[in-house]
Scaffold this motif. Structure first.
Motif, short mmCIF file in Angstrom:
data_model
loop_
_atom_site.label_atom_id
_atom_site.label_comp_id
_atom_site.label_asym_id
_atom_site.label_seq_id
_atom_site.Cartn_x
_atom_site.Cartn_y
_atom_site.Cartn_z
N PHE A 332 0.55 -1.28 -0.07
CA PHE A 332 0.01 0.24 -0.43
C PHE A 332 1.13 1.03 0.15
CE2 PHE A 332 -3.03 2.65 3.02
CZ PHE A 332 -3.62 3.58 1.58
N THR A 333 0.89 2.57 -0.92
CA THR A 333 1.83 3.28 -1.51
C THR A 333 0.84 5.21 -1.77
OG1 THR A 333 3.48 3.36 -2.19
CG2 THR A 333 2.60 2.54 -3.88
N ASN A 334 1.65 5.73 -1.62
CA ASN A 334 1.22 6.51 -2.19
C ASN A 334 2.29 7.06 -2.86
OD1 ASN A 334 2.99 7.23 -0.43
ND2 ASN A 334 1.75 9.37 0.52
N GLY A 335 3.34 6.94 -3.66
CA GLY A 335 4.38 7.06 -4.06
C GLY A 335 5.09 6.03 -4.43
N ASP A 336 6.38 5.90 -5.65
CA ASP A 336 7.26 5.60 -6.09
C ASP A 336 7.96 4.76 -5.65
OD1 ASP A 336 6.27 6.65 -8.50
OD2 ASP A 336 7.78 7.89 -8.99
N ASP A 337 8.19 4.36 -4.28
CA ASP A 337 9.50 3.62 -3.33
C ASP A 337 8.52 2.60 -2.98
OD1 ASP A 337 11.57 4.28 -2.11
OD2 ASP A 337 10.89 3.46 -0.36
N GLY A 338 7.38 2.90 -3.23
CA GLY A 338 6.19 1.38 -2.70
C GLY A 338 6.89 0.73 -3.43
N TRP A 339 6.30 0.81 -4.75
CA TRP A 339 6.25 -0.71 -6.00
C TRP A 339 8.30 -0.54 -5.71
CZ3 TRP A 339 2.75 -1.29 -9.46
CH2 TRP A 339 2.17 -0.49 -9.12
N ALA A 354 -0.88 -7.76 -4.37
CA ALA A 354 -1.63 -6.19 -5.27
C ALA A 354 -0.74 -5.54 -4.70
CB ALA A 354 -3.06 -7.03 -4.61
N VAL A 355 -0.42 -4.66 -4.95
CA VAL A 355 -0.05 -3.09 -5.14
C VAL A 355 -0.85 -2.08 -5.47
CG1 VAL A 355 1.21 -1.41 -6.04
CG2 VAL A 355 2.32 -3.72 -5.99
N ILE A 356 -1.37 -1.05 -3.96
CA ILE A 356 -2.71 -1.05 -4.21
C ILE A 356 -2.07 0.93 -3.39
CG2 ILE A 356 -4.54 0.18 -2.53
CD1 ILE A 356 -3.40 -3.32 -1.45
N ASP A 357 -2.23 1.48 -4.99
CA ASP A 357 -1.29 2.98 -5.00
C ASP A 357 -2.81 3.66 -5.03
OD1 ASP A 357 0.33 5.29 -5.91
OD2 ASP A 357 1.20 4.25 -6.92
N SER A 358 -2.44 4.99 -3.77
CA SER A 358 -3.76 5.85 -4.01
C SER A 358 -3.33 6.79 -4.69
CB SER A 358 -3.58 6.62 -1.95
OG SER A 358 -2.03 7.58 -2.49
N ARG A 359 -2.61 6.78 -5.73
CA ARG A 359 -2.78 8.16 -6.77
C ARG A 359 -3.19 6.94 -7.62
NH1 ARG A 359 3.50 8.56 -7.91
NH2 ARG A 359 3.36 5.94 -7.89
N GLU A 360 -4.15 8.43 -8.16
CA GLU A 360 -5.46 7.79 -9.04
C GLU A 360 -4.57 7.19 -10.87
OE1 GLU A 360 -7.97 10.76 -10.11
OE2 GLU A 360 -9.02 10.26 -8.08
N THR A 361 -3.14 7.60 -10.67
CA THR A 361 -2.62 7.47 -11.94
C THR A 361 -1.15 7.21 -11.79
OG1 THR A 361 -3.97 9.32 -13.24
CG2 THR A 361 -1.03 8.08 -14.38
N VAL A 362 -0.62 5.16 -12.20
CA VAL A 362 0.83 5.39 -11.74
C VAL A 362 1.09 5.74 -12.58
CG1 VAL A 362 -0.35 4.07 -9.93
CG2 VAL A 362 0.37 3.27 -11.87
N PRO A 363 3.00 5.54 -12.75
CA PRO A 363 3.87 5.38 -13.99
C PRO A 363 2.89 3.40 -14.78
CG PRO A 363 5.35 5.98 -11.85
CD PRO A 363 3.52 5.62 -11.90
N ALA A 364 3.40 3.68 -16.11
CA ALA A 364 3.04 2.68 -16.37
C ALA A 364 4.01 1.61 -16.50
CB ALA A 364 2.51 3.33 -18.32
N ALA A 379 -4.91 1.85 -8.90
CA ALA A 379 -4.84 2.61 -9.12
C ALA A 379 -5.85 2.92 -7.96
CB ALA A 379 -4.67 3.26 -10.20
N GLY A 380 -5.38 4.23 -7.05
CA GLY A 380 -6.61 5.14 -6.75
C GLY A 380 -7.15 4.22 -5.26
N GLY A 381 -6.31 3.53 -5.32
CA GLY A 381 -7.05 2.56 -4.12
C GLY A 381 -6.92 2.86 -2.36
#
Length: 993
Positions: A332-339, A354-364, A379-381
């Motif tokens: 669960f992340t809000n940025g690139d570092d969690g990935w 799962a990777v849950i990123d609070s950002r609605e758009t994540v790097p492709a 994304a956006g989760g």
């Protein structure tokens, strides 16, 4: 009981030494680990999730970090006298046969009755202790306070004397580098190559910081390989000192830093001659703060369940320790570092659910790589809840469209961004500034001489951090006068570091901000509603950031939530700052060797051995051991012994070692003027070869000390002080000479320990000394009168002689260098046999001085004036002196003040106790009727009864009256008669003989 074989240790990899297995115990179960493990990594490798309980609700807690910011995994280490509570398992270096226990639970970690607090959590919200335990008042001492005391605290102190040693050490350097991560190593390399003296301090037991936990490349080498090469180069530089296991905990004025080195904490018992810990005071011309950054958690319901961990810590456990503490992993992340954590754990063999990123758009690229791993990308989760008993089993996520779903997960990595570790930059008043770029506070204005580099400065990417550290080291060396080549800056790529702040996820259930103190987002909201909105009040009302992690994980989240509630920007709300110590420091380390007898080392008089041979019983007098009395065979007790000694001084001659009296050498062209200002009576007029009794006042007009001043030359004086006040008077004189009167040309030296001095008192003292000294000096009354002094050579030994008396008898004090003190004592005893000489101690000395009416420490209590003691005529009206301005205040010259008197019981067989109070005949024993008190009581051989001195209201005016001395503690009530304090020889004919 033996635990299962390690189930979460990778088959290969990590920096632990797999050829060195270690056995340890946790809660009486035996586990395995390797050299290079921490206690936390070894427990996680063995599948141990539950390691502690939270402070307030006793909720199950597991390891959440991999460093000193750990809030949950607090344990008691060792046993017996070496038991140490609240040790962070994430920083405890594993050693063979380590013993650790969980804490804050009963009867066991798995079944903790304290967890019942969770059922009454609505009553234990923020500030509950301000709102409860108020009524009825009688319940406070009987019920509420005992209950609170039992609940307070986490671990248990040993309660026994610490068997280990601690030291203090000092170091001076050109450049101090704090932190041995990428920026710190680069800074130390550049400054060291330039030729500057460098000290590199690192709290961890291995140098490298985040380089040991990442899969980056520097100068074509793996990150940990480059770190090894850098450390090897630094170790080979003679001007560089590497200090692992050393945490810099405080920044102080003048480029001074406090640091604690854990010399032997990684050993079962310190090696012989080695301390457990060493407290360093490091003075640096320049300092570089490279303390890195702390990853912050995300605040959502159930974020405290064992199995929810910081994303970066999982990379540390995988890459440094070869441990992946879960099978099914979600991020669960809000940025690139969690990935990065998702990809690194996948490479280590974990299943990424799962990777849950609070950002609605994540790097492709991230999304595509995750899908190839079979992970769901949301994304956006948000994670809105967790499920499981004492360990995570499942998470509930909310998608951008509001739909909920559950994902089986036994390990959840959370990544909320990074907070620079900037505490040391605030210790001297620096205020952090908020950076929108990293959504965190960065250093504002650091202390003079300090620069901040790398992640501690908000530079969160590797390439830039290395360059910043290298440049900071070069500039620091240049500022210290070094300009040699520093080499090229290390080269590394900058990783992706984008993020969108996420401070709180709404949901049902407790969302924790401060894990250790159980401070929730709801507590922050309550503080807002009740008006505790400033960050300082928020901290104190909710206990946010007061735990052992000192707010490293919790503060920014808590302050950001308050900012959202208040509708104000985070910079406007601000943040609290740190104060030393930033890292835990044992009280014993502050004490160092100053403990037990070393705290106040016992000093022996030069003739201590002679006094022992003569049968002395010793007593502590200030820092000294002084002979109290000399018991002889057949004497029934101390009183008989003291009576004999005092009577012998009156009848023959006594020998008393007075080496402990303070002796201060005062020299210089302005020495006479200086002493004239120090003493209340005139000293400038003192002739050479004479001594004078002197009285010092404090600046407030009260008596500070008494003693004598001897003048051995036009610019050479020796000041004597009371034993107890010797150090205090030396400080007082230094302050006067250096601060108040720096224009005076005067030098001071304490010579108390340099001279051995013996009082020779009694009617036969002149004859004894003349026989001892022979032709070295003429001691006739005309040649050497009362208050005369002389210095001369006696048998080749520098000797000082004073004709002064504290006993009221003909008396002298003879002084020789301390190395000759024992020889002097033996010679006096031998020659004195023909004159009936006997040694006497402090008790007999006290008897003699009370008989004569001399005041001493009991009367010089800090509350008496010269007038109170009958010494008012000594206050000069013709010169200025310390204390003169305030000595004549109305209250200090009030005729109703307590003044010195003598007294004796009307019935000679009765005794008055020290501290008894004076009352009129027939008056009730109440404070309102109190007339004064007894200061000194002795049995007088000269009078054959008990006598004493005291301070009494209008005392001198009431001499001859009969009163009572009442001691309610000892239940005595004695009729007394007031008299002159001069019981023996009031005319002074004896000491003038």
């Amino acid at each position: 009981m033996t635990a299962p074989i390690a189930s979460h240790r990778l088959a290969t990899g990590g920096l632990v030494d797999r050829t060195k297995p270690l056995r340890f115990r946790f809660d009486e179960k035996s586990y395995d680990g390797f050299a290079g493990d921490t206690l936390a990594s070894a427990l996680l490798a063995s599948g141990v999730r539950l390691v502690g309980r939270s402070f307030k609700y006793h909720r199950p807690r597991g390891v959440v970090t991999a460093g000193p910011e750990e809030p949950n995994a607090l344990v008691e280490l060792r046993e017996g006298a070496r038991r140490e509570p609240n040790s962070k398992a994430t920083t405890v270096e594993l050693f063979d046969d380590l013993r650790a226990r969980s804490q804050n639970r009963w009867p066991s970690l798995g079944f903790d009755i304290g967890a019942v607090n969770g059922l009454v959590s609505p009553l234990l919200v923020a500030g509950f202790y301000y709102k409860t335990f108020k009524w009825p008042a009688a319940f406070w001492e009987k019920l509420y306070e005992p209950a609170i005391r039992r609940a307070a605290g986490l671990g248990r102190a040993a309660g026994l004397l610490d068997p280990d040693a601690y030291e203090k050490a000092f170091a001076f350097t050109d450049v101090l580098v704090i932190g041995a991560g990428p920026a710190g190593l680069a800074a130390a390399l550049s400054a060291g190559r330039a030729g500057a003296r460098v000290i590199l301090c690192e709290e961890d037991f291995v140098l490298g910081g985040r380089l040991l936990a990442e899969r980056d490349t520097i100068d074509g080498l793996p990150a940990d390989g480059w770190a090894d090469r850098a450390v090897a180069e630094l170790a080979g530089l003679a001007n560089v000192r590497l200090m692992p296991r050393t945490a810099v905990f405080g920044a102080y004025d003048g480029g001074t830093f406090g640091a604690i080195e854990k010399v032997s904490d990684h050993l079962h018992v310190p090696a012989e001659g080695q301390p457990r810990q060493r407290l360093w005071q490091i003075t640096a011309r320049r300092s570089i703060l490279c303390a890195g950054a702390v990853e912050r958690p995300l605040v959502f319901a159930g974020n405290d369940r064992p199995g929810v961990m910081m994303a970066s810590s999982l990379r540390t456990y995988a890459h440094r320790f070869g441990v992946v503490p879960g099978r099914a992993v979600s991020v669960f992340t809000n940025g690139d570092d969690g990935w990065r954590t998702a990809f690194d754990l996948a490479e280590a063999g974990a299943a990424i659910e799962a990777v849950i990123d609070s950002r609605e758009t994540v790097p492709a690229a991230f999304e595509e790589r995750a899908r190839r791993l079979g992970a769901r990308v949301v994304a956006g989760g948000r994670v809105v809840a967790t499920q499981g008993g004492k360990s995570l089993a499942e998470i509930t996520i909310a998608r951008a469209d509001g739909s909920l779903s559950r994902i089986p997960t036994d390990l959840l990595a959370m990544s909320g961004g990074w907070n620079p570790a900037l505490a040391l930059s605030t210790h001297l008043g620096g205020r952090p500034a908020f950076s929108d770029a990293i959504a965190a506070f960065v250093p504002g204005t650091p202390p003079e001489g300090m620069v901040v580099a790398g992640a501690a400065n908000g530079t969160m990417t590797l390439g830039r951090g290395l360059g910043e550290g290298h440049a900071a080291g070069a500039r620091a060396a240049e500022a210290c006068g070094f300009s040699a080549a520093t080499g090229e800056a290390p080269v590394a790529d900058d990783e992706a570091a984008g993020l969108v702040p996420l401070w709180h996820v709404a949901g049902k259930g407790k969302a924790f901000v401060d894990f250790q103190h159980d401070v929730t987002a709801a507590d922050i909201a309550l503080a807002h509603r009740e008006g505790f909105r400033s960050v300082e009040l928020l901290k104190r009302y909710t206990t946010l950031g007061m735990a052992t992690d000192q707010g490293r994980l919790s503060n920014i989240n808590g302050h950001a939530i308050m900012a959202e509630l208040a509708g104000r920007p985070i910079p406007e709300v601000g943040t609290t700052v740190a104060r030393p110590p930033y890292a835990p420091v044992a009280i014993a380390a502050f004490a160092g060797t100053a403990r037990g007898k070393h705290f106040k080392p016992t000093r022996h008089i030069p003739a201590h051995a002679v006094a022992e041979e003569q049968g002395a019983t010793f007593i502590e007098a200030g820092p000294w051991l002084r002979p109290q009395f000399y018991h002889r065979a057949g004497e029934s007790g101390w009183l008989e012994t003291v009576t004999r000694e005092a009577r012998n001084v009156r009848d023959n001659v006594g020998l008393c070692d007075v080496s402990t009296l303070g002796k201060i050498d005062v020299q210089g062209p302005d020495a006479a003027e200086f002493l004239d200002r120090v003493y209340a009576n005139a000293m400038a007029s003192l002739p050479v070869g004479r001594a004078r009794y002197g009285l010092m006042l404090r600046e407030d007009g009260f008596v500070l000390d008494d003693g004598t001043v001897a003048r051995f030359g036009p610019e050479n004086f020796v000041v004597s002080t009371t034993t107890a006040n010797a150090g205090r008077i030396m400080k007082h004189l230094n302050f006067l000479s250096q601060v108040l009167w720096p224009e005076l040309d005067v030098q001071l030296a304490s010579v108390t320990e340099a001279w051995s001095q013996v009082a020779v008192a009694g009617p036969k003292s002149r004859a004894l000394l003349q026989a001892l000294l022979g032709d070295a000096i003429d001691l006739s009354g005309d040649a050497f009168p009362f208050m005369a002094v002389a210095q001369f050579d006696w048998a080749g030994v520098p000797t000082r002689l004073f004709r002064i008396s504290f006993s009221g008898e003909l008396a002298y004090e003879i002084a020789v260098p301390a190395d000759y003190g024992e020889a002097l004592a033996r010679e006096l005893a031998t020659v004195g046999e023909g004159f009936g000489a006997m040694p006497y101690g402090t008790e007999a000395l006290g008897v003699l001085r009370v008989e004569k009416g001399h005041v001493a420490g009991n009367e010089l209590s800090g509350t008496t004036t010269a007038g109170d003691l009958g010494l008012g005529r000594m206050l000069s009206t013709k010169k200025r002196f310390v204390g003169k301005a305030l000595a004549f205040r109305e209250g200090l010259v009030d005729p109703d003040r307590l003044r010195l008197v003598g007294f004796k019981p009307v019935d000679p067989t009765q005794k008055v106790s020290g501290g008894a109070h004076f009352l009129d005949a027939g008056a009730a024993a109440t404070t309102a009727n109190d007339l004064g008190y007894v200061t000194s009581v002795v049995f007088s051989p000269a009078l054959g009864q008990w006598i004493g001195l005291g301070l009494m209201k209008r005392g001198p005016e009431r001499i001859g009256e009969r009163l009572r001395a009442v001691d309610l503690l000892r239940r005595t009530d004695v009729e007394i008669e007031l008299c002159s304090p001069h019981f023996v020889d009031p005319e002074g004919s004896r000491h003038h003989a």
